[in-house]
Every structure is written in structure tokens, then in C-alpha cells.
Design a protein around this motif. Sequence first.
Motif, short mmCIF file in Angstrom:
data_model
loop_
_atom_site.label_atom_id
_atom_site.label_comp_id
_atom_site.label_asym_id
_atom_site.label_seq_id
_atom_site.Cartn_x
_atom_site.Cartn_y
_atom_site.Cartn_z
N ALA A 19 -11.24 20.46 -2.40
CA ALA A 19 -10.95 19.26 -3.30
C ALA A 19 -9.75 18.38 -2.48
CB ALA A 19 -10.14 19.62 -4.50
N GLY A 20 -9.81 18.26 -0.96
CA GLY A 20 -8.71 17.62 -0.39
C GLY A 20 -9.01 16.28 0.02
N ALA A 21 -9.60 15.53 -0.49
CA ALA A 21 -10.26 14.07 -0.18
C ALA A 21 -8.75 13.29 -0.22
CB ALA A 21 -11.26 13.45 -1.05
N GLN A 42 -6.60 16.93 -5.52
CA GLN A 42 -5.47 17.32 -4.67
C GLN A 42 -4.65 16.01 -4.19
OE1 GLN A 42 -5.89 20.72 -1.84
NE2 GLN A 42 -4.73 19.49 -0.51
N ALA A 43 -5.47 15.17 -3.73
CA ALA A 43 -4.74 14.00 -3.35
C ALA A 43 -4.01 13.31 -4.18
CB ALA A 43 -5.68 13.09 -2.59
N PHE A 44 -4.03 13.35 -5.61
CA PHE A 44 -3.66 12.59 -6.76
C PHE A 44 -2.43 13.55 -6.87
CE2 PHE A 44 -2.25 11.99 -11.15
CZ PHE A 44 -2.72 10.65 -11.30
N THR A 45 -2.48 14.77 -7.11
CA THR A 45 -1.09 15.78 -7.04
C THR A 45 -0.23 15.65 -6.08
OG1 THR A 45 -2.03 17.46 -6.22
CG2 THR A 45 -2.39 17.25 -8.57
N ALA A 46 -0.42 15.27 -4.78
CA ALA A 46 0.28 14.95 -3.71
C ALA A 46 0.99 13.70 -3.55
CB ALA A 46 -0.46 15.26 -2.52
N GLY A 49 3.38 13.75 -7.20
CA GLY A 49 4.26 15.15 -7.31
C GLY A 49 4.23 15.94 -8.45
N TYR A 50 3.16 15.45 -9.26
CA TYR A 50 3.09 16.14 -10.60
C TYR A 50 1.96 17.34 -10.28
CZ TYR A 50 5.14 12.78 -13.44
OH TYR A 50 6.24 11.73 -14.18
N LYS A 51 2.34 18.54 -10.80
CA LYS A 51 1.20 19.62 -10.78
C LYS A 51 0.15 19.10 -11.87
CE LYS A 51 4.68 23.33 -9.71
NZ LYS A 51 5.15 24.56 -10.27
N ARG A 52 -1.16 19.85 -11.33
CA ARG A 52 -2.43 19.78 -12.17
C ARG A 52 -2.17 20.07 -13.51
NH1 ARG A 52 -8.12 19.95 -10.00
NH2 ARG A 52 -6.93 20.43 -7.89
N SER A 53 -1.64 21.25 -13.72
CA SER A 53 -1.40 21.56 -15.18
C SER A 53 -0.49 20.83 -16.03
CB SER A 53 -0.65 23.11 -15.01
OG SER A 53 0.58 23.02 -14.40
N ALA A 54 0.42 19.86 -15.29
CA ALA A 54 1.08 18.79 -15.97
C ALA A 54 0.38 17.36 -16.23
CB ALA A 54 2.53 18.62 -15.24
N ILE A 55 -0.64 17.66 -15.56
CA ILE A 55 -1.36 15.97 -15.73
C ILE A 55 -2.61 16.29 -16.54
CG2 ILE A 55 -2.91 14.54 -14.46
CD1 ILE A 55 -1.25 15.49 -11.73
N GLU A 125 -2.15 4.67 -2.65
CA GLU A 125 -0.75 3.89 -2.43
C GLU A 125 -0.72 2.90 -1.50
OE1 GLU A 125 3.86 5.49 -1.33
OE2 GLU A 125 2.18 6.76 -1.59
N LEU A 126 -0.13 1.61 -1.83
CA LEU A 126 -0.18 0.72 -0.96
C LEU A 126 1.06 0.71 0.16
CD1 LEU A 126 -1.35 -2.28 -3.24
CD2 LEU A 126 -2.69 -0.97 -1.56
N SER A 127 0.90 0.73 1.34
CA SER A 127 2.12 0.61 2.18
C SER A 127 2.34 -0.75 2.41
CB SER A 127 1.39 1.41 3.41
OG SER A 127 0.31 0.55 4.37
N PRO A 128 3.19 -0.79 3.18
CA PRO A 128 3.54 -2.46 3.64
C PRO A 128 2.66 -3.08 4.62
CG PRO A 128 5.68 -1.09 4.04
CD PRO A 128 4.44 0.02 3.55
#
Length: 346
Positions: A19-21, A42-46, A49-55, A125-128
Motif C-alpha cells: 500500500a505504498g503508492a 500509507q502515503a496519506f498517513t505519511a 502524520g496521523y496513524k491509520r487507527s486515528a483516521i 501536497e503542493l510544493s512551491p
Amino acid sequence: MHDTIETHFAEDELFHSFAGAQVAMIITNPNLDDNPIVYVNQAFTAMTGYKRSAIIGQNCRFLQGENTRKSDVDQLRQCIETNTSVSVDILNYRSNGEPFTNRLVVAPIHDAQGRVQFFMGIQKELSPQDVSSSANEIDDRLVEIQNRVRSDLSMIINMIRQQSSQDSSVPEDFAALSRRVETLQVLYDEMKLADANSNRDGIQLGNFLSRLIVAIAHVQGRPGVRMNMQLESLVLPIETAARVGLVVSELLTNAFQHAFERLDQGMIEVRMSSLSGGGVRLTISDDGVGIPTDMAWPDPANVGGRIVNGLIEGLEGTLHLGRGAAGSFVTIDVPAGGDMSDQFLS
């Protein structure tokens, strides 16, 4: 002569690509109160910063903060209320309170009757550099990913919905959906590698199945159960590879969950080779307790059995169940150029 990938590993070996897309993805269920999140990758949790269980179980608004614009939130709300798609740049907040600008593309996922079952959000996430580049270019990349995922998810959801009554199977639906989404995400990772190697139309099936098998063994495995695989190096069209991967996921998960009841140790093997006519032969075997002779298998009464039968039919393949002195073995033949239509979803 084909190259062969041979691998042997123990249950405790880790596989972090599962699940590492790299593109963040969430799935919500608008048919439940407050449209909660039922899947994140996994990319969303990374990213957050939230753990899957908290989401899981939360509404997406938990990412909003004091500087999130109401107009952006209103666009998302209207998208959900009208069952339409939307692209919006919204200010979100990580678990540590740090703000970030998020390009969010949201779209409904329908079942075969056209009813909205889920909403999917693809996020970046949008970078500059992203902010200064063309918005249309970013949207095009995200929408391309989204269309691929929506197509695959619609196939899975339609199969899941074929199981008995919706009321009695809702919790199982989410567990089944999450596992099958992650099977597809292993495929998406392999697609990125194929794209980098200028092979946009095909997938190296041995590599894909190798990663998928290790991922499933890591999640489903247990001490004492070993896993072997011997996979030839074959290239298949992406659509065919997706369905073959889903079949392997179903059968392998079933073997880990049921083949070694009351046993302390065992072995599962997966073999894949080319057929003389250009197709593929897959064999998944175990030395466990074996499938009872009086059991219909794959069982059309449960979601896994229906998915396997539907995928095999759509591939114009065949499935043979054998019972050995110990355990069972399943042989699947997929001919070259099988019909990839969605006739088996109706």
C-alpha cells in the motif's frame, strides 16, 4: 527460455512497499453517518502524520484548521451533496499542527446500478514548484491516477455487492475493500516502474506477483508457515495483470486463513509459468488440512468465491481444485488474449 524468480522467506520478513503508492488516497462512505473515512493508504498517513487507527471512522474535516477557507470546504460539501467530482486546493494541517496546501481531487464511485457507494479522494501536497507550475498539468496527472483507481474499485465493489444482503455484510465489505485496494496499489507501484522503463502497456507479472505475495505473507502469515514462490518473467497487459493479481490475493489469503487450522507449521507455494499458446498457468498449493470434499469451492455464497469466479470468467480462464495426500492445490490457466470486458460484473 524465461528467467525465473525464485524466492523463499519467513513470516517475520518485512515488506514496506505494501500500500505504498506515493499519491495519497482516501475512501469515504457517504451511506454512513457523517461520511466517514473507511480506507487510507500509507502515503496519506505519511503526509498527514496521523496513524491509520486515528483516521478510520473520521470525517475528512479533522484535517481543517483555523486558516482553512470556508469557500474550499463549501466546494467539497457541494461535491458530496450532488454526487459530482471536484478539484480544490485546500489548506490542511498535519498531526503536529503544521499547515500544508493540499491539491485534492474527489470523485464518486458507483456500483453497477449507478448508485454512489463511496467517494475517493486523490491528494498531493503542493510544493512551491507545484504552485508555480500549471494547475492543469497537476490535475491531469491526478485525474489519470484517479480514473485508473475508480475503474478498478468499481469492479471490486460490484463484485462485493453481489454477496447476500447489504445490511448483514457492511463490516465485511470494508475489510474486503481495503485488502483489495491494497492489492491494486502494489500493481500501481509496478506500473510506475513500467512507465519509467517506457513500457506503458504491460506489467512484468513475475515482479508484480512477487511483491504482492510477500506483502500478503507479511500481513496474513504466522510463525511456522513458510512461503515459496517460483515465478517466470512474463509481461502481461495491465488489465490482465490486475485481475490475475486479485485472484492470487484471494486464493493466497484464503490459504493463510484456513489451510493450517490446528497445525503448527506448513508450506504454501505459488508457481507461475507460460503456456505453450502464450497464456499463463498459476498454481497455488499448501500442505495443510485440505478443502473438504463436500465443500463447494470457490464458494459462490461468499464474496471471495464470487470475486474469484467472476475474475476467472472475465479472463476466459479455467480453475481446477485438486486434493493431495496433504493439503490442496489450485491450478489456474489464463489464455492469451482473454476477453477483458466487464460482462462478469453484471
